[in-house]
Scaffold this motif. Structure first.
Motif, mmCIF file in Angstrom:
data_model
loop_
_atom_site.group_PDB
_atom_site.id
_atom_site.type_symbol
_atom_site.label_atom_id
_atom_site.label_comp_id
_atom_site.label_asym_id
_atom_site.label_seq_id
_atom_site.Cartn_x
_atom_site.Cartn_y
_atom_site.Cartn_z
ATOM 1 N N THR A 61 -38.180 -7.716 12.602
ATOM 2 C CA THR A 61 -37.449 -8.477 11.700
ATOM 3 C C THR A 61 -37.407 -7.938 10.347
ATOM 4 O O THR A 61 -36.387 -7.795 9.619
ATOM 5 C CB THR A 61 -37.695 -9.910 11.742
ATOM 6 O OG1 THR A 61 -37.524 -10.643 12.836
ATOM 7 C CG2 THR A 61 -36.751 -10.736 10.709
ATOM 8 N N SER A 84 -41.196 -9.416 17.661
ATOM 9 C CA SER A 84 -40.044 -9.965 16.880
ATOM 10 C C SER A 84 -40.271 -10.004 15.599
ATOM 11 O O SER A 84 -39.121 -9.574 14.536
ATOM 12 C CB SER A 84 -39.705 -11.205 17.625
ATOM 13 O OG SER A 84 -39.004 -11.373 18.898
ATOM 14 N N THR A 142 -31.354 -7.475 20.916
ATOM 15 C CA THR A 142 -31.486 -9.092 20.612
ATOM 16 C C THR A 142 -32.309 -10.010 22.088
ATOM 17 O O THR A 142 -33.307 -10.566 21.850
ATOM 18 C CB THR A 142 -30.514 -9.660 19.957
ATOM 19 O OG1 THR A 142 -30.174 -9.024 18.676
ATOM 20 C CG2 THR A 142 -30.810 -11.097 19.638
ATOM 21 N N PHE A 159 -35.564 -8.611 23.249
ATOM 22 C CA PHE A 159 -36.555 -9.449 22.264
ATOM 23 C C PHE A 159 -36.883 -10.876 22.635
ATOM 24 O O PHE A 159 -38.101 -11.372 22.552
ATOM 25 C CB PHE A 159 -36.260 -9.228 20.814
ATOM 26 C CG PHE A 159 -36.564 -7.986 20.125
ATOM 27 C CD1 PHE A 159 -37.734 -7.233 20.432
ATOM 28 C CD2 PHE A 159 -35.586 -7.264 19.363
ATOM 29 C CE1 PHE A 159 -38.035 -6.019 19.765
ATOM 30 C CE2 PHE A 159 -35.702 -5.789 19.151
ATOM 31 C CZ PHE A 159 -36.970 -5.281 19.188
#
Length: 231
Positions: free
Chosen positions: A153, A149, A137, A140
Motif C-alpha cells: 500500500t 498488503s 488486488t 492480495f
C-alpha cells in the motif's frame, strides 16, 4: 475508506488534484510548478496549494529547490529498479499463497475480467482499461497476508505512475493480458510454483516496458545511464 458525510478540506482537495496530474503524467517529471499557476488552475488560494505541495514533497512526488522553486520529482532508474525488486518478491509470495486459498468463484471473477479486457482491446485498444490492477488486488485479498498488503500500500501511488508509462508502450496492453492469463491459468491449476514464477515474470516484463517507455521520453535517459534491469 472515507466515512459517510466526510468533507475533505481545500488542502486535501488540492493535494488529490495535483497528485492526480502527476500520476497521469499531465504534469511531467521534472516540470516546473508555480504556486500562482496552480492557484489559477485549481481556483484556490495560496494556503491550501502550499500545504498540498509540502505534503507531496514528503511523499517525494515534488521537490523544492532553493532559489528555483517547485518541480515535479524526476523518475530515477535506481528508484524504479529498487522498487520492482520489492514488488517482485512480495507479489510472488502473495500469488503463491493466494493460489491455494482463492476460492473457485473468485478465480471465475478474474477470468471474467480478463475476458472483458480482451474484448475491450479488440474493440478499442487505445482506450481499453487494463484489468491487471484488479487482478493484483484480488490476489492480495486472498493471499490473506496483511503484512504484504500493508507494505505494498505504501508504494501503490508510485506504481500507478509507472503503470501509465508502461501502458503507453505499443503492444504492452496485449502483453500484459497474456501475462495475467498465464498467472490465472497456474492459479486455476493450483500450481503454486508456476503461479509465483508467472507473477515474477510479469513484474520483470512490466519493469522492462517502463524502461523502454522512459527511453522514449524527451531528454531521457541521461548519457551513460544503464537501462538493463538490475534484478
Amino acid at each position: 475508506m472515507e466515512s459517510p458525510g466526510y468533507k475533505p478540506s481545500l488542502s486535501e482537495i488540492a493535494y488529490r488534484r495535483i497528485k492526480e496530474m502527476i500520476l497521469s503524467l499531465t504534469l511531467a517529471p521534472g516540470s516546473s510548478l508555480t504556486e500562482m499557476g496552480l492557484i489559477d488552475q485549481l481556483g484556490m488560494s495560496r494556503t491550501p496549494i502550499r500545504e498540498a505541495l509540502y505534503r507531496l514533497q514528503q511523499e517525494r512526488f515534488v521537490e523544492l529547490t532553493p532559489r528555483k522553486g517547485w518541480f515535479v520529482s524526476e523518475i530515477k532508474l535506481q528508484d524504479i529498479q529498487q522498487l520492482f525488486v520489492i514488488r517482485e518478491a512480495l507479489e510472488g509470495i502473495a500469488t503463491r499463497q493466494a493460489t491455494q486459498r482463492t476460492p473457485d468463484h473468485a478465480l471465475a471473477v478474474m477470468a471474467d475480467k480478463l475476458a472483458a479486457l480482451e474484448q475491450g482491446l479488440r474493440d478499442d485498444e487505445l482506450n481499453a482499461t487494463d484489468a491487471g490492477d484488479e487482478i493484483h488486488t484480488l490476489i492480495f485479498a486472498h493471499a490473506d497476508n496483511p503484512y504484504i498488503s500493508s507494505i505494498m500500500t505504501l508504494y501503490l501511488d508510485r506504481l500507478q505512475l509507472f503503470h501509465v508509462i508502461a501502458m503507453n508502450l505499443p503492444g504492452r496492453k496485449w502483453q500484459s493480458l497474456l501475462e495475467h492469463c498465464q498467472i490465472l491459468a497456474a492459479m486455476q491449476s493450483r500450481d503454486a510454483d508456476a503461479a509465483e514464477q508467472a507473477m515474477r515474470q510479469h513484474i520483470r516484463s512490466s519493469l522492462q516496458s517502463i524502461l523502454e517507455g522512459l527511453m522514449q521520453q524527451p531528454g531521457f535517459p541521461s548519457p551513460g545511464v544503464r537501462l538493463t534491469p538490475s534484478l
